[in-house]
Design a protein around this motif. Structure first.
Motif, mmCIF file in Angstrom:
data_model
loop_
_atom_site.group_PDB
_atom_site.id
_atom_site.type_symbol
_atom_site.label_atom_id
_atom_site.label_comp_id
_atom_site.label_asym_id
_atom_site.label_seq_id
_atom_site.Cartn_x
_atom_site.Cartn_y
_atom_site.Cartn_z
ATOM 1 N N LEU A 1 0.841 -1.187 0.000
ATOM 2 C CA LEU A 1 0.000 0.000 0.000
ATOM 3 C C LEU A 1 0.880 1.243 0.000
ATOM 4 N N TYR A 2 0.324 2.349 -0.450
ATOM 5 C CA TYR A 2 1.018 3.624 -0.352
ATOM 6 C C TYR A 2 0.820 4.224 1.028
ATOM 7 N N ARG A 3 1.901 4.815 1.563
ATOM 8 C CA ARG A 3 1.770 5.617 2.768
ATOM 9 C C ARG A 3 1.038 6.917 2.437
ATOM 10 N N ASP A 4 0.498 7.530 3.478
ATOM 11 C CA ASP A 4 -0.261 8.756 3.263
ATOM 12 C C ASP A 4 0.622 9.896 2.765
ATOM 13 N N ASN A 5 1.846 10.004 3.301
ATOM 14 C CA ASN A 5 2.774 11.061 2.897
ATOM 15 C C ASN A 5 4.180 10.643 3.283
ATOM 16 N N ASP A 6 5.144 11.492 2.983
ATOM 17 C CA ASP A 6 6.541 11.129 3.227
ATOM 18 C C ASP A 6 7.155 11.896 4.392
ATOM 19 N N THR A 7 6.319 12.331 5.336
ATOM 20 C CA THR A 7 6.847 13.023 6.497
ATOM 21 C C THR A 7 7.728 12.079 7.303
ATOM 22 N N GLN A 8 8.691 12.635 7.997
ATOM 23 C CA GLN A 8 9.611 11.851 8.819
ATOM 24 C C GLN A 8 9.269 12.035 10.299
ATOM 25 N N PRO A 9 9.301 10.997 11.128
ATOM 26 C CA PRO A 9 9.475 9.604 10.670
ATOM 27 C C PRO A 9 8.290 9.163 9.820
ATOM 28 N N LEU A 10 8.521 8.146 9.006
ATOM 29 C CA LEU A 10 7.509 7.728 8.048
ATOM 30 C C LEU A 10 6.206 7.347 8.750
ATOM 31 N N THR A 11 5.123 7.809 8.205
ATOM 32 C CA THR A 11 3.810 7.556 8.787
ATOM 33 C C THR A 11 3.406 6.091 8.634
ATOM 34 N N ASN A 12 2.626 5.613 9.587
ATOM 35 C CA ASN A 12 2.046 4.272 9.496
ATOM 36 C C ASN A 12 0.647 4.293 8.891
ATOM 37 N N LEU A 13 0.208 5.483 8.471
ATOM 38 C CA LEU A 13 -1.118 5.608 7.871
ATOM 39 C C LEU A 13 -1.064 5.243 6.393
ATOM 40 N N HIS A 14 -1.885 4.256 6.008
ATOM 41 C CA HIS A 14 -1.994 3.831 4.611
ATOM 42 C C HIS A 14 -3.446 4.041 4.200
ATOM 43 N N PRO A 15 -3.762 5.185 3.606
ATOM 44 C CA PRO A 15 -5.157 5.597 3.452
ATOM 45 C C PRO A 15 -5.908 4.805 2.401
ATOM 46 N N GLN A 16 -7.212 4.758 2.581
ATOM 47 C CA GLN A 16 -8.073 4.147 1.574
ATOM 48 C C GLN A 16 -8.186 5.044 0.347
ATOM 49 N N ASP A 17 -8.353 6.366 0.560
ATOM 50 C CA ASP A 17 -8.603 7.260 -0.567
ATOM 51 C C ASP A 17 -7.436 7.295 -1.547
ATOM 52 N N GLY A 18 -6.220 7.527 -1.049
ATOM 53 C CA GLY A 18 -5.070 7.633 -1.925
ATOM 54 C C GLY A 18 -4.744 6.343 -2.650
ATOM 55 N N ASN A 19 -4.896 5.208 -1.965
ATOM 56 C CA ASN A 19 -4.588 3.927 -2.603
ATOM 57 C C ASN A 19 -5.628 3.567 -3.662
ATOM 58 N N ALA A 20 -6.898 3.862 -3.385
ATOM 59 C CA ALA A 20 -7.912 3.605 -4.397
ATOM 60 C C ALA A 20 -7.698 4.482 -5.621
ATOM 61 N N PHE A 21 -7.408 5.754 -5.387
ATOM 62 C CA PHE A 21 -7.228 6.663 -6.514
ATOM 63 C C PHE A 21 -5.934 6.388 -7.263
ATOM 64 N N ALA A 22 -4.948 5.790 -6.611
ATOM 65 C CA ALA A 22 -3.725 5.408 -7.322
ATOM 66 C C ALA A 22 -4.029 4.384 -8.411
ATOM 67 N N ILE A 23 -4.989 3.491 -8.150
ATOM 68 C CA ILE A 23 -5.395 2.512 -9.161
ATOM 69 C C ILE A 23 -6.218 3.196 -10.249
ATOM 70 N N ILE A 24 -7.172 4.024 -9.852
ATOM 71 C CA ILE A 24 -8.034 4.696 -10.823
ATOM 72 C C ILE A 24 -7.218 5.546 -11.785
ATOM 73 N N SER A 25 -6.223 6.246 -11.254
ATOM 74 C CA SER A 25 -5.424 7.153 -12.078
ATOM 75 C C SER A 25 -4.306 6.447 -12.838
ATOM 76 N N ASN A 26 -4.100 5.152 -12.556
ATOM 77 C CA ASN A 26 -2.996 4.379 -13.123
ATOM 78 C C ASN A 26 -1.637 4.908 -12.677
ATOM 79 N N LEU A 27 -1.608 5.544 -11.519
ATOM 80 C CA LEU A 27 -0.334 5.966 -10.958
ATOM 81 C C LEU A 27 0.537 4.759 -10.619
ATOM 82 N N THR A 28 -0.066 3.614 -10.411
ATOM 83 C CA THR A 28 0.691 2.401 -10.095
ATOM 84 C C THR A 28 1.600 1.977 -11.243
ATOM 85 N N LEU A 29 1.196 2.299 -12.474
ATOM 86 C CA LEU A 29 1.970 2.021 -13.692
ATOM 87 C C LEU A 29 2.107 0.540 -14.020
#
Length: 676
Positions: A407-435
């Motif tokens: 899964l994608y993390r929510d953001n790249d803040t340090q230390p790395l977040t443990n949040l793996h959001p539903q919205d961003g991961n779903a939209f990563a598939i819709i937008s074909n950001l996954t490649l």
């Protein structure tokens, strides 16, 4: 046989009534009466009579009350007659409105503000009078109606009605004949009900443009308010220049939001094709663009009175403009708004920093928490808007991907977040950001592993299930080639819980709720405020048509199209809708071993492709043009496609495409020959 089935389907579309109209929840008249008595307190004679005919008489003796049930979510202005009053003093009748039976009470309505409940409407009554709520006190969403008598003596009432004020752009005659231009049907009755509930809910959320929420008590919350009495409410603000406007919710907020349009517009496209109303609603947002290019978080009065800007909702407006053009082919509209679109897009690009990603500087979004920085949801949506930003996609994949959880993390803040959001991961598939398809499948599986008893969680909003974001996950599952999971999510979240749970309206969908099944939405402290008819929860209506039935338009109003059905374990699906260029329909049936029999119709003068998925080493494809004058084309197509079939030793899903078809009537049969 196949030709007859298709011709029968087409004949139904050409009439005023579409197939399967028995599922349609839209009332045939604007005058509504309760369907039954839910509860009686005190002494009330013939309480049931107010559900039947206007001449019936119901007597309230002393302090007493009846809760009436309309059987589904309705909206409008309440009215009643007073026939007799036998009392020593002045008599009063009160009315209050409730969406969920959880909030039925003797004090007032459920809530539209951040604190307490809303006032009941009270009248001092006399014999022979007719009493009707003022227009600004129309209630924009309720299933239950309380009628109170709180004084001594007896009052006799008759003709209790509600004037249905939703979808005001349609006449009484149009309601009587039916306003739907689209339809859906499969063998699963619950799935069918979900589709039609979504279509109906978008109508509940279409209001008189002069009846928006005036936001008198915006920001009043329990922690800062000394208000102990129920609050008044006013639906009297002009929110667009059209006769009707699409708002987020029937009860509240009754405002125009680009994020809600993102889900509702496709649902309206496949059900009623009310694109003019949608255009007027979208225009009310675009006129609020400022000199920098920023588009508003929401329409008037919120977008003017509250200085909040949202990076994601700004992008949603751009997607809404694209969808408006895709669904209508209105070149004039696109040209008129082209400078607005370009200015807004350039403003979005100004947030891209040296990382190659947009650095979000505002927290406003769909009420999720933690929006900001190099956020995966924001960057996925930006990539979706740009469609060409390969460098942006590469940056996001490198910086935010978590290979351990897929899964994608929510953001790249340090230390790395443990949040793996539903919205961003779903939209990563819709937008074909996954490649790549494998990563999309992995994300889909990882999201599914988090499902609970009541649906798919959105941890970016705490212990929350968001029907809005789950609508994107639903799309993502089809795009990732996992239609069975999409159908299962539809049953679990929309069917079993949001439609069939007894706390719901059983006709519309709630705004959000808790992962433990409580009707509590984490961003709000006031549970009665939750909307039970919120357009952003209608994702299945368009998704089942576009992806289940595989009926997609790919350019202006369907001048080009794609037929790509995915049954997802269902055995048959039928769907159809109309656009400016004509009628589209498909009928999909499952065959043995994963094969498909697809009959579809598209308008003359259009063109498109068919794309079918199958698993196995061998398959054959037969394409038949059912228009007699094209019989020669049929033979050539069949031969050409059959030669494309290549055997493989790999047991995996494959995709076969038939391209270059002209509009017309076709039957396509995919037979899987070898699964061993």
């Amino acid at each position: 046989m196949r030709s007859f089935a298709l011709l029968s389907l087409l004949s139904c579309i050409s009439t005023a009534r579409v197939p399967y109209s028995e599922y349609v929840l839209t009332p045939k008249s604007r005058t509504l009466r309760p369907s039954q008595v839910y509860n009686v307190n005190g002494t009330v004679d013939a309480a049931k009579d107010l559900t039947t005919k206007h001449s019936a008489r119901t007597v309230f003796r002393g302090p007493s009350a009846v809760t009436y049930d309309f059987g589904k979510e309705v909206v409008g202005l309440v009215s009643f007659n007073v026939n007799e009053v036998v009392a020593p003093d002045e008599s009063f009748i009160g009315i209050s409105f409730i969406e969920s039976r959880l909030w039925i009470n003797s004090e007032g309505c459920d809530a539209t503000a951040d604190s307490g409940i809303d006032q009941a409407l009270w009248w001092s009554v006399e014999p022979g009078g007719t009493y009707t709520a003022e227009k600004w006190h129309q209630r924009g969403g309720f299933r239950y109606l309380n009628v109170y008598h709180n004084t001594t003596g007896d009052v006799t009432l008759s003709d209790l009605t509600v004037d249905y004020t939703a979808i005001p752009q349609y006449s009484e005659e149009q309601l009587a004949s039916g306003i739907q231009t689209g339809y859906f049907h499969c063998e699963d009755e619950q799935i069918n009900r979900v589709w039609y509930a979504g279509a109906y809910m978008n109508q509940v959320c279409t209001i008189d443009a002069t009846a928006g929420n005036s936001l008198i008590y915006l920001g009043v919350v329990n922690s800062t308010s000394d208000i102990t009495e129920p609050l008044p409410w006013y639906n009297n603000y002009t929110i667009s220049n059209g006769s009707a406007a699409l708002v987020d919710g029937g009860k509240r907020d009754r405002l125009i939001w680009p994020g809600d349009i993102l889900i509702s517009q496709p649902g309206i496209f496949v059900s009623t094709y009310d694109m003019e109303m949608l255009r007027d609603s979208l225009d009310s947002l675009l006129v609020l663009q400022n000199a920098s290019g920023a588009l508003p978080y929401a329409g008037r009065p919120f977008g003017v009175e509250v200085p909040i800007w949202s990076f994601t909702y700004h992008l949603h407006s751009l997607t809404d403009i694209h969808a408006q053009y895709l669904y209508t082919g209105n070149d004039t509209y696109l040209q008129h708004n082209w400078d607005t679109y370009k200015l807004a897009l350039n403003f979005s690009l100004s947030f891209i920093d040296s990382s190659g990603m947009a650095n979000v500087t505002t927290s406003a979004d769909w009420l999720r928490f933690g929006m900001g920085g190099h956020n995966i949801e924001a960057n996925s949506i930006l990539y979706y808007n740009l469609n060409q930003a390969i460098n942006l996609a590469a940056s996001a994949n490198e910086a935010l991907w978590d290979p351990e959880l897929n899964l994608y993390r929510d953001n790249d803040t340090q230390p790395l977040t443990n949040l793996h959001p539903q919205d961003g991961n779903a939209f990563a598939i819709i937008s074909n950001l996954t490649l790549n398809a494998e990563r999309a499948v992995n994300i889909s599986q990882a999201l599914q592993s988090r499902w609970g008893q009541y649906g798919a969680p959105a941890p970016e909003a705490g212990e929350t299930v968001s029907p809005f974001v789950s609508g994107f996950e639903l799309q993502a599952r089809y795009i990732a080639g996992r239609p069975e999971a999409a159908v299962n999510l539809t049953r679990l979240l929309w069917g079993d819980f949001m439609l069939d749970d007894p706390r719901m309206t059983n006709s519309t969908f709630i705004e959000g709720y808790s992962t433990n099944g409580d009707l509590h939405y984490a961003p709000y402290s006031n549970d009665p405020r939750i909307s039970h008819a919120h357009g952003w929860a209608t994702g299945p209506t368009s998704t089942l048509t576009f992806f289940g039935a595989g009926l997609q338009v790919t350019s202006a109003a369907g001048k080009t199209w794609l037929i790509e059905p995915q049954l997802g374990g269902l055995q048959n699906i039928e769907a159809g809708y109309q656009t400016n260029v004509g009628s589209f329909s498909s009928q999909v049936m499952a065959l043995d071993r994963g094969g498909l029999n697809v009959t579809f119709s598209t308008p003359q003068g259009t063109s498109g492709n068919v794309r079918l998925r199958y698993a196995g080493r061998f398959a054959s494809l037969t394409v038949s043009n059912l228009d007699e004058q094209n019989s020669a084309t049929e033979r050539k197509l069949s031969q050409r496609i059959l030669r494309r079939q290549v055997s493989s030793d790999e047991m995996q899903e494959k995709v076969v495409t038939v391209d270059g078809l002209v509009g017309g009537n076709y039957n396509v049969i995919l037979q899987v020959l070898d699964l061993a």
